[in-house]
Design an enzyme around this catalytic site. Structure first.
Site, short mmCIF file in Angstrom:
data_model
loop_
_atom_site.label_atom_id
_atom_site.label_comp_id
_atom_site.label_asym_id
_atom_site.label_seq_id
_atom_site.Cartn_x
_atom_site.Cartn_y
_atom_site.Cartn_z
N ALA A 141 0.80 -1.34 -0.08
CA ALA A 141 -0.03 0.03 0.00
C ALA A 141 0.91 1.25 0.04
O ALA A 141 2.02 1.37 0.77
CB ALA A 141 -0.89 0.28 1.23
N GLU A 142 0.71 2.16 -0.88
CA GLU A 142 1.38 3.63 -0.93
C GLU A 142 2.85 3.18 -1.33
O GLU A 142 3.57 4.17 -1.16
CB GLU A 142 1.06 4.30 0.43
N LEU A 143 3.12 2.04 -2.06
CA LEU A 143 4.41 1.91 -2.24
C LEU A 143 5.43 1.87 -1.02
O LEU A 143 6.39 2.19 -1.11
CB LEU A 143 5.07 2.46 -3.55
N TRP A 163 5.11 6.41 -1.53
CA TRP A 163 4.86 7.61 -2.68
C TRP A 163 3.90 8.51 -2.31
O TRP A 163 3.69 8.60 -1.10
CB TRP A 163 4.49 6.82 -3.90
N SER A 197 -5.48 3.08 4.56
CA SER A 197 -4.49 4.24 4.96
C SER A 197 -5.08 5.49 4.67
O SER A 197 -4.74 6.58 5.29
CB SER A 197 -3.27 3.90 3.81
#
Lengths: 423, 418
Positions: free
Chosen positions: A145-147, A298, A346
Site C-alpha cells: 500500500a502506498e508503495l 509515494w 491508509s
C-alpha cells in the site's frame, strides 16, 4: 532494448459515515453505503470501464505486444463486486488475454507493513486468495500500500515467497542511481526491485492537461521520444499511475484515452517493448543491490510516511488501532473481522494530515480524526467485550501460540492416523 | 504619513473587542517608522499607553470659545492635555456650537461608554472633529466603528483628506438581522462617504457589500491579530482531575449561549468527568440559568458572572476547551487569546476568525451535535488536545498586528494615490 512497464492502481476506501460520540456502544455500523456507491459508480463510469475497454482494444490491435499490470485493493474488489460487477467481468476479459498481470497487496490497503508484521502477512495472503478466486491467477509480485518500502519489508516479502516488489523511485533510496534498471535486495538477492519513474508517471497523472506546463500538450509521440532518448543501456521504464487518471483526474475530453491508445504505435516505431513486472524480473538482469534503511512511500514530495503517520493525531489513531491486532486475530466474529479490515485503509489516516489531505471528505484533519476515533472507540469496545483489555498481550500471545500449535499437532496426528489406517 | 484616527475605546478602559483591536492595530502600525498616529478618544483616563501614538481627549477640546485664565485651564485639564494644545484648538473654532451644553472651558462632557443618549454623544463627537480637522495636520482620516463615522465624515468634508472607515462590527451582527434604523443610517452614511472601507473578516465584508450596498472594490478585509501575551509563563494551568469547558463573553443572543448549554447537555449524557463554565454577564443570563436547570445539569454547569484582566487569562488557561458558538461574530478575538495560553478552541463557522484559524475546531453555531462531538473528542482523545494545543499556539503566535498594520498602510497608500 527498452521496456515500458505500465502498472495501474485501483483503490477506494469505504466511505465512513458521520459517527458521533453518543453512538459509541450503540451503533456498530460504520459505513455510508450511499456515498460509497456514488463514488465507485462515478469512478466506474467515468474511468474504469472506458479505460478497460481502451486497454482491451490496444491489446488486440497491437497483436498482444501491449502489456500492463493492475493492483486492485481488496476493499475495492469488494465494492466492485457489490456495486459494479461488470467491471470485474471486464477485468476477467483482460486477464484472459494473458497480457495483464495482477499484483498482490495488503487486502485493506493498510499500513500494516509498518505496524504489525503478522497482520501484513495475513492481509497479503487474503488478497492473493481473492485475486486467485476472481481471476484464476496466483499473483507473484508484491505491491505494498502506498508503495511503502524498506529493507525489512523487502525481506518480509521474500519470506512470504514473492520474487519481486515494486517501489517508489525516490532519491533517498536511489541516490545517484537511475530508476531505469532492475535492482535486488541487499541480503535477499533473489528479491528483485522495480523502481517507479515518478517524473514520467506524474507527467501523465498531474500535468497532462495543465496548460501552464512547458511541455503542454503532451502527445504520445513526444512522450515516447523522451523514453527513446534515454541512454541506450537503460532498459526498464516503470510508469505507474492511479487508474482514475484516465477519465477522472484527466477528463476524457482532454484526450487522455487517445494518448494511451497511441502509445503502443509510437513504441513500435522506436523499437520499445512492453513488459509486466514479473516478466521484467525474469527477462532482465539485476544491475545492483539497493538498500533502503529508511521507510519510503509515494504520494508526497518527501517520499516518506509523514502523510500517514506525521502528526500526533495519526500516531494516536494508529497506535490504538494496531494495539488490538492480536485480540482481533483470536476473535471468531465475522463482522468484527471484516470491520477490522475495512477501518485499516491508509486513506483514513491521510485525511488526518494537516498538509496532505487531498480528496478528503472532511473539513479538517481534526474533523477526520474525531470521526475516526469515535468509530474506533466503538470497535475497541467490541473487541474488549470478546477479550477484555485486563488480559495482557503477552498472555494472549501465549494463548494464540498454544492454539496454533494445537492445530498443527492435531493435523499431524490426524495424518499419522490416516496413514496408519491405510496400512 | 500622518493619520488622524477616531476611536471610542482604548485599553485599559475597554468594554468590548473594539478597544483591544484599536490598541493592537495602532501599536502594530507604529512599527512603521514614518507613521504618526493621532488617536482621538471621547474620554481618556490618563492611564493609557501613549508611547507609540498621540492621544487626544475629545472632552478636552473646546468647541465654544470661552475666555478663562490659563491657570484655571491648567488646573482643570492640565494632567492630560497641554495648555498650548488647548489654546491652539480654541483658536481654530470656526463654527457656532453654542447649542451644545459645554463646561466653563467650552468643552463637551463625554461618558466614553455606551449611554442611553449615545446618538447625542456621537453627534457631539462630530463637533469636536470639526475643531480638530481645522487645527491638526494630517494626510488621512481613519474612523473605527460606526460611533465615529460621523466625526470622520465631517473631518473629511472640512479638510478634503481621504477617509477610511474600519468596520469592526455591523448592526446586523449585533441584532441577528433585526437592525436599528438609526444605527443603520449612521453606518450607511459613513460607508458611503468613505474612500475605502476596511472590514475585519470576509464575513463582514460580504455584509457590507450586500446590506450596505457598497461596491466590492471599495471594501478590503484586514483580519485582526492578537497582542503577544505578557507574562504568558505566569498563567499556569491548575491541575485537576476533571475537564473544564468554558464559554466566555457577553451572554447575549449574538453569542449563541443556548447552543453551548445544549451541547453540554449532550456531552453529559455520555460522560461525567467534565464541568462547564459560562463566564460573563448579559441579558440572556437568567434564561440560561433556567435552561441549565431544566436540562438537569446544574451540578456540572457553572456561572461566574463578569470577569476581567488576569481572571480572564487564568480561566482560559485552566480550561481544557474554549468554546465560542457565536451566531454572528465579525471577528472574535477571544479564541485567539485562549489559544495563546494553550487552550484548544471550538468556534462557530459564522465567526470571522474562523477564516484565518486552521488549528481550531469549526462547527456551525446551530450544530450542537458537532459541537458536543468536538468537546468529547478534546477531553477524551489525548492527541486531539495535544495537537490543538501545540499547533494552535504556534499558529496564533504567527498572527501579528504588525502584518495587519502593513495591510492598512497599503490601503492608505492606495487611497492617497487614487
Amino acid at each position: 532494448m527498452k521496456n515500458i512497464c505500465f502498472y495501474f492502481q485501483l483503490h477506494l476506501p469505504y466511505a465512513l459515515k458521520r459517527y458521533r460520540f453518543f453512538e459509541i456502544g450503540n451503533d456498530h455500523y460504520y459505513y455510508d453505503d450511499f456515498q460509497t456507491e456514488e463514488t465507485i459508480r462515478l469512478l466506474v463510469e467515468k474511468s474504469y470501464l472506458p479505460a478497460n475497454k481502451t486497454i482491451l482494444d490496444i491489446i488486440h490491435h497491437s497483436n498482444k505486444t501491449f502489456k500492463c499490470a493492475f493492483s486492485i485493493s481488496g476493499c475495492t474488489l469488494e465494492q466492485l463486486e457489490q456495486y459494479a460487477p461488470e467491471v470485474i467481468d471486464s477485468f476477467r476479459e483482460l486477464a484472459a488475454t494473458g497480457c495483464v498481470e495482477f499484483l498482490v497487496e495488503p487486502y485493506a490497503h493498510s499500513l500494516a507493513s509498518v505496524f504489525n508484521e503478522l497482520e501484513f502477512e495475513r492481509q497479503v495472503q487474503l488478497h492473493a486468495k481473492k485475486i486467485e478466486d476472481l481471476f484464476g491467477y496466483r499473483p507473484t509480485t508484491l505491491r505494498n500500500a502506498e508503495l511503502i518500502y524498506s529493507d525489512e519489508i523487502g525481506e518480509k516479502a521474500y519470506q512470504m515467497g514473492y520474487q519481486s516488489i515494486v517501489v517508489e523511485g525516490g532519491r533517498d533510496i536511489l541516490g545517484w542511481k537511475s530508476a531505469h534498471y532492475l535492482y535486488h535486495h541487499p541480503h535477499k538477492k533473489n528479491l528483485k526491485i522495480l523502481m517507479r519513474d515518478y517524473k514520467l508517471s506524474d507527467d501523465i497523472t498531474f500535468r497532462f492537461s495543465d496548460k501552464s506546463w512547458t511541455d503542454y500538450p503532451l502527445t504520445a509521440d513526444k512522450y515516447i521520444q523522451w523514453i527513446a532518448n534515454a541512454p541506450a543501456e537503460e532498459e526498464l521504464i516503470n510508469i505507474w499511475l492511479g487508474y482514475e487518471t484516465f477519465g477522472l483526474k484527466q477528463d476524457a475530453s482532454s484526450g487522455i484515452l487517445d494518448f494511451l491508445k497511441a502509445i503502443p504505435y509510437q513504441a513500435i516505431v522506436h523499437g520499445i517493448e512492453f513488459i509486466t513486472p514479473t516478466e521484467a524480473t525474469q527477462k532482465l538482469e539485476s544491475k545492483d543491490s539497493l538498500s533502503a534503511p529508511y521507510t519510503s512511500a509515494w504520494g508526497s514530495e518527501e517520499k516518506d510516511l509523514s502523510s500517514w503517520t506525521g502528526n500526533d493525531l495519526q500516531q494516536e489513531a494508529l497506535q490504538k488501532l494496531y494495539a488490538v491486532t492480536e485480540r482481533v486475530h483470536l476473535c471468531k466474529h465475522k463482522t468484527l473481522k471484516r470491520d477490522w479490515l475495512m477501518i485499516q485503509s491508509s486513506d483514513y489516516f491521510r485525511y488526518m494530515s494537516h498538509r496532505n489531505a487531498y480528496n478528503s471528505p472532511y473539513d479538517s484533519a481534526y474533523d477526520a480524526f474525531v470521526n475516526y476515533m469515535n468509530i474506533l472507540s466503538d470497535f475497541l469496545l467490541r473487541v474488549d467485550a470478546e477479550y477484555p483489555s485486563s488480559i495482557e498481550n503477552e498472555e494472549l500471545n501465549a494463548l494464540l501460540k498454544t492454539i496454533t500449535e494445537q492445530e498443527k499437532e492435531i493435523s499431524n496426528l490426524t495424518k499419522q492416523l490416516y496413514t496408519k489406517n491405510k496400512k | 504619513m500622518k493619520a488622524l484616527m477616531f476611536g471610542w475605546e482604548f485599553p485599559p478602559q475597554i468594554l468590548g473587542g473594539l478597544g483591544t483591536a484599536s490598541y493592537g492595530l495602532t501599536k502594530g502600525m507604529a512599527q512603521q517608522t514614518d507613521m504618526e498616529i493621532t488617536f482621538v478618544l471621547p474620554k481618556p483616563n490618563g492611564d493609557e499607553d501613549q508611547s507609540f501614538l498621540r492621544l487626544v481627549g475629545a472632552n478636552h477640546v473646546p468647541v465654544v470659545y470661552k475666555e478663562t485664565s490659563n491657570e484655571y485651564i491648567e488646573q482643570i485639564i492640565g494632567k492630560l492635555t497641554r495648555l498650548d494644545d488647548y489654546l491652539h484648538y480654541r483658536n481654530n473654532i470656526r463654527y457656532d456650537f453654542s447649542r451644545i451644553s459645554t463646561n466653563e472651558l467650552g468643552c463637551i462632557y463625554f461618558s466614553g461608554r455606551y449611554p442611553d443618549n449615545l446618538v447625542e454623544e456621537i453627534s457631539n463627537y462630530e463637533a469636536v472633529a470639526s475643531v480638530l480637522a481645522h487645527s491638526l495636520d494630517f494626510d488621512i482620516i481613519h474612523s473605527h466603528d460606526w460611533l465615529t463615522y460621523p466625526a470622520g465624515k465631517f473631518a473629511k468634508q472640512i479638510s478634503g483628506k481621504p477617509l477610511v472607515v474600519h468596520v469592526h462590527a455591523t448592526d446586523f451582527d449585533r441584532s441577528r438581522g433585526n437592525v436599528n434604523p438609526t444605527v443603520y443610517a449612521i453606518e450607511k452614511a459613513g460607508m458611503d462617504a468613505a474612500d475605502h472601507i476596511i472590514t475585519v473578516s470576509n464575513l463582514t465584508r460580504q455584509t457590507v457589500i450586500d446590506k450596505y450596498h457598497q461596491p466590492p472594490h471599495k471594501v478590503t478585509t484586514v483580519h485582526n491579530a492578537v497582542e503577544p501575551l505578557e507574562h504568558a509563563e505566569t498563567v499556569i494551568k491548575a491541575q485537576r482531575s476533571e475537564k473544564l469547558v468554558t464559554f466566555l463573553g457577553r451572554i447575549t443572543m449574538q453569542k449563541g449561549p443556548e447552543y453551548f448549554v445544549e451541547a453540554a447537555h449532550r456531552v453529559l449524557e455520555k460522560t461525567n468527568n467534565v464541568r462547564f463554565v459560562m463566564a460573563g454577564s448579559g441579558d440572556m443570563m437568567h434564561a440560561m440559568i433556567d435552561l441549565v436547570a431544566k436540562r438537569n445539569i446544574a451540578d456540572r454547569f457553572h456561572f461566574t458572572g463578569f470577569l476581567k484582566g488576569k481572571q480572564v487569562h487564568q480561566l482560559l488557561a485552566d480550561s481544557d476547551v474554549y468554546i465560542m458558538p457565536s451566531v454572528s461574530e465579525p471577528f472574535g478575538i477571544s479564541p485567539l487569546e485562549a489559544m495563546q495560553v494553550g487552550t484548544p478552541s471550538i468556534i462557530s463557522k459564522q465567526s470571522g476568525c474562523a477564516e484565518i484559524l486552521a488549528h481550531a475546531i469549526k462547527t456551525d453555531y446551530w450544530d450542537i451535535d458537532a459541537m458536543a462531538d468536538a468537546i468529547y473528542a478534546i477531553v477524551h482523545y489525548p492527541a486531539m488536545y495535544k495537537s490543538l494545543r501545540n499547533e494552535g499556539k504556534a499558529e496564533v503566535d504567527s498572527i501579528t498586528w504588525e502584518k495587519a498594520g502593513l495591510k492598512v498602510r497599503k490601503i492608505y497608500d492606495m487611497v492617497l494615490h487614487q
